[in-house]
Scaffold this motif. Structure first.
Motif, PDB file in Angstrom:
ATOM      1  N   ASP A  83      14.415  -0.132  14.380  1.00  0.00           N
ATOM      2  CA  ASP A  83      14.541   1.233  14.321  1.00  0.00           C
ATOM      3  C   ASP A  83      15.670   1.511  13.666  1.00  0.00           C
TER       4      ASP A  83
ATOM      5  N   THR B 274      16.872   4.536  10.403  1.00  0.00           N
ATOM      6  CA  THR B 274      16.660   5.770   9.528  1.00  0.00           C
ATOM      7  C   THR B 274      17.917   5.792   8.720  1.00  0.00           C
ATOM      8  N   GLU B 275      17.551   6.187   7.231  1.00  0.00           N
ATOM      9  CA  GLU B 275      18.335   6.323   6.228  1.00  0.00           C
ATOM     10  C   GLU B 275      18.009   7.441   5.407  1.00  0.00           C
ATOM     11  N   GLU B 276      18.865   8.293   4.687  1.00  0.00           N
ATOM     12  CA  GLU B 276      18.775   9.060   3.722  1.00  0.00           C
ATOM     13  C   GLU B 276      18.547   8.394   2.434  1.00  0.00           C
TER      14      GLU B 276
ATOM     15  N   SER C 286      12.501   6.027   7.526  1.00  0.00           N
ATOM     16  CA  SER C 286      12.838   5.435   8.916  1.00  0.00           C
ATOM     17  C   SER C 286      11.808   4.220   8.867  1.00  0.00           C
TER      18      SER C 286
ATOM     19  N   LYS D 152      10.308   1.288  11.672  1.00  0.00           N
ATOM     20  CA  LYS D 152      10.152   1.135  13.301  1.00  0.00           C
ATOM     21  C   LYS D 152       9.045   0.275  13.336  1.00  0.00           C
TER      22      LYS D 152
ATOM     23  N   ASP E 153       9.768  12.121   8.644  1.00  0.00           N
ATOM     24  CA  ASP E 153       9.223  11.893   9.900  1.00  0.00           C
ATOM     25  C   ASP E 153       7.511  11.979   9.810  1.00  0.00           C
TER      26      ASP E 153
ATOM     27  N   ILE F 129      14.325  11.202   3.908  1.00  0.00           N
ATOM     28  CA  ILE F 129      14.874  10.441   5.048  1.00  0.00           C
ATOM     29  C   ILE F 129      13.608   9.266   5.372  1.00  0.00           C
TER      30      ILE F 129
END
Length: 153
Positions: free
Chosen positions: A145, A147-149, A126, A128, A70, A124
């Protein structure tokens, strides 16, 4: 008579080259750490599309931002990509950023951030932003958009 034949030829050409819809964005896949050391980190991913049209076009990135846990890390770089007609295709997305950005973004939580990445080796990620598409004067964009670990090796 010559104009009528030319008009019919253009009409047939336009009818056979349908542009009924823009290529379909399917997903962002294969997010991977290309390089990770004390100086820099490089991530790559593939944006997957399917073009149902008889004509190709051009895709380009439009400020796709990358976030790790984030926190903003950087903006994707990708060259303009030629879209093939009637095919599924992928465009490579790459982002490079300084490893110190992770430390800067976690000043208050530096110890826990380092422990998390050393012990778990997971982050994590992301993506965007927007991708632009252009064909024969028709322009549109795709919102990305995802998101992936991912696991750092």
């Amino acid at each position: 008579m010559k104009n009528v034949i030319l008009f019919i030829a253009v009409l047939l050409l336009c009818n056979s080259c349908k542009l009924n819809k823009k290529p379909e964005f399917i997903a962002v896949e294969n997010i991977d750490v290309v390089k990770a050391n004390l100086k820099s980190v490089e991530l790559k991913a593939d944006a997957i599309f399917k073009n149902p049209n008889s004509l190709g076009g051009t895709l380009w990135t439009n400020d796709i931002e990358v976030f790790v846990d984030d926190k903003y890390m950087g903006t994707v770089t990708a060259e303009e990509f030629k879209v093939p007609a009637k095919k599924e295709f992928s465009i490579p997305l790459t982002v490079k950023f300084s490893a110190s950005k992770i430390i800067e973004n976690n000043k208050g939580n530096l110890l826990s951030s380092i422990l998390k990445q050393v012990l778990e080796k997971k982050v994590i990620v992301s993506f965007k932003g927007d991708l632009g598409y252009k064909v024969v004067g028709f322009t549109s964009s795709y919102a990305i958009d995802h998101t992936e670990e991912i696991i750092i090796k």
